[in-house]
Design a protein around this motif. Structure first.
Motif, PDB file in Angstrom:
ATOM      1  N   VAL A   1       0.826  -1.138  -0.246  1.00 13.42           N
ATOM      2  CA  VAL A   1      -0.222  -0.398   0.222  1.00 13.42           C
ATOM      3  C   VAL A   1       1.347   1.118   0.104  1.00 13.42           C
ATOM      4  O   VAL A   1       2.011   1.565   0.575  1.00 13.42           O
ATOM      5  CB  VAL A   1      -0.527  -0.133   1.206  1.00 13.42           C
ATOM      6  N   PRO A   2       0.573   1.907  -0.897  1.00 13.07           N
ATOM      7  CA  PRO A   2       1.693   3.364  -1.124  1.00 13.07           C
ATOM      8  C   PRO A   2       1.291   4.371   0.214  1.00 13.07           C
ATOM      9  O   PRO A   2      -0.283   4.358   0.954  1.00 13.07           O
ATOM     10  CB  PRO A   2       0.928   3.979  -2.197  1.00 13.07           C
ATOM     11  N   ILE A   3       2.225   5.044   0.890  1.00 17.24           N
ATOM     12  CA  ILE A   3       2.241   6.260   2.107  1.00 17.24           C
ATOM     13  C   ILE A   3       0.865   7.037   1.356  1.00 17.24           C
ATOM     14  O   ILE A   3       1.171   7.641   0.184  1.00 17.24           O
ATOM     15  CB  ILE A   3       3.244   6.626   1.777  1.00 17.24           C
ATOM     16  N   GLY A   4       0.667   7.495   2.213  1.00 18.01           N
ATOM     17  CA  GLY A   4      -0.296   8.706   2.199  1.00 18.01           C
ATOM     18  C   GLY A   4      -2.061   8.766   1.437  1.00 18.01           C
ATOM     19  O   GLY A   4      -2.793   9.507   0.932  1.00 18.01           O
ATOM     20  N   LEU A   5      -2.425   7.762   1.501  1.00 18.72           N
ATOM     21  CA  LEU A   5      -4.239   7.161   1.285  1.00 18.72           C
ATOM     22  C   LEU A   5      -4.962   7.444   3.037  1.00 18.72           C
ATOM     23  O   LEU A   5      -3.952   7.155   3.346  1.00 18.72           O
ATOM     24  CB  LEU A   5      -4.173   5.766   0.711  1.00 18.72           C
ATOM     25  N   GLY A   6      -6.062   7.798   2.023  1.00 19.98           N
ATOM     26  CA  GLY A   6      -7.157   8.887   3.464  1.00 19.98           C
ATOM     27  C   GLY A   6      -6.375  10.119   3.736  1.00 19.98           C
ATOM     28  O   GLY A   6      -5.972  11.260   2.490  1.00 19.98           O
TER      29      GLY A   6
END
Ligand SMILES: Cc1cc2nc3c(=O)[nH]c(=O)nc-3n(C[C@H](O)[C@H](O)[C@H](O)COP(=O)(O)O)c2cc1C
Length: 342
Positions: A173-178
């Protein structure tokens, strides 16, 4: 009918991929008779042409093979309310005189639709290197596979049911979702809501949330340390927070756990009352699972995938997979150095 909106064009999607996940939902120690009746298959009706999505809503039809049994007389009125189900509040809320009206709609049969929709989300996420899996951590009081099965057997023999704890993990999962600025877009909150919405789930934790009470702050945070990789100049020693910080994904695997209760339909039914007469009766019983922790893991994956796919498309957008890929790769190329030099 399942309708999935927001999938970009040019995602390869076939029915076999979805059927694989539907099949996983139907397996597992402790499942009841219904799973022998149904071999679920989602027939794609709209939104896919020559194997590729078109960007329009994807419609899928899952037949209910149990329907013939209903034509042959199973469709009787139910008034012996089961505690722990939608029976009583459903009847009161809608003014039903037949508990079956809410009983059937509240059934986890609807989770087949969630798994089909979740499979589409998973396929989208896989395009970007994100993979989900799940496992049962414990059943009853046991956390070893053989003993877990023994717990199920013991509950079955006693005419009872048993619950469990399930873990769902998303890797890559990439950093910074949400979001850390919108309470309703916090990724940990969205995942919790989605998992809590699964029938019979009664508690959710992100990462090791349930274990933190006996730890000091220094023992719980995921320490950040430097590495020499130019694409990712940091790493975590641990992943206790389960891959979120401040409502955003932190770049480590997303880990969520949930407790699924021992289901409420018992071979030895609980005391209850009759909806018509108010007289004491034994609660209604019909075909039922003994333990639904294993399928709940598959449903949990679907729910987490739906939340992640939403957050992913919110961040990267795009009407086609190539466009979304350009946006995603552009972002990925910048986050490492930006973290290092800011
Ligand atoms: C995969 C799965 C299978 C289930 N099977 C049954 C079942 O066979 N019998 C039953 O009484 N409840 C079953 N449940 C749980 C009920 O659907 C649920 O307890 C009920 O709808 C009431 O909701 P609540 O427990 O969230 O309050 C199942 C749940 C899941 C996730």
């Amino acid at each position: 009918m399942v309708i999935v909106e927001g999938v970009p064009a040019y995602l390869y999607l076939d029915e076999e991929y979805i059927a694989h996940h539907l099949g996983r939902r139907q397996r597992g120690y402790g499942r009841g008779g219904r799973q022998q009746i149904e071999r679920d298959h989602a027939h794609i009706q709209t939104g896919v042409r020559h194997g590729y999505t078109l960007g329009s809503p994807i419609g899928m039809l899952i037949e209910n093979r149990d329907w013939v049994n209903w034509q042959e007389g199973r469709n009787q009125r139910v008034t012996r309310i089961r505690p722990g189900h939608a029976d009583l509040p459903g009847a009161m809320k809608y003014g039903f005189h037949d508990v079956r009206n809410s009983l059937e709609r509240a059934s986890a049969r609807e989770t087949a639709a969630r798994v089909a929709a979740g499979a589409v989300a998973m396929k989208l996420l896989e395009e970007f290197g994100i993979k989900l899996h799940s496992h049962v951590l414990s059943i009853g009081r046991s956390d070893v596979a053989d003993q877990m099965m023994a717990e199920v057997d013991a509950a079955r023999e006693a005419g009872d049911t048993v619950g469990g704890v399930v873990e769902v993990i998303a890797e890559g999962v990439p950093i910074g979702l949400g979001s850390h600025v919108h309470w309703d877009r916090k990724i940990d909150a969205k995942i919790s809501q989605a998992l809590m919405s699964i029938n019979a789930v009664k508690a959710v934790s992100i990462g090791e949330g349930w274990d933190l009470l006996d730890r000091w702050g220094s023992e719980f945070q995921d320490v950040i340390e430097p590495v020499t990789d130019p694409d990712r100049p940091w790493q975590r020693k641990t992943n206790r927070a389960g891959g979120t910080e401040g409502g955003m994904t932190s770049g480590t695997p997303l880990v969520a756990r949930f407790v699924i209760k021992p289901i409420a339909t018992l071979h030895n039914p609980l005391p209850s009352v009759d909806l018509d007469t108010g007289e004491p009766v034994q609660a209604h019983f019909e075909r039922s699972d003994v333990c639904q922790a294993p399928p709940a893991g598959v449903i949990g994956e679907a729910m987490m995938a739906l939340v992640l796919a939403d957050a992913f498309m919110e961040k990267f957008g795009g009407d086609s997979i190539p466009e979304t890929k350009r946006n995603f790769e552009g972002y990925q190329a910048t986050v490492g150095p930006r973290l290092r030099y800011s």
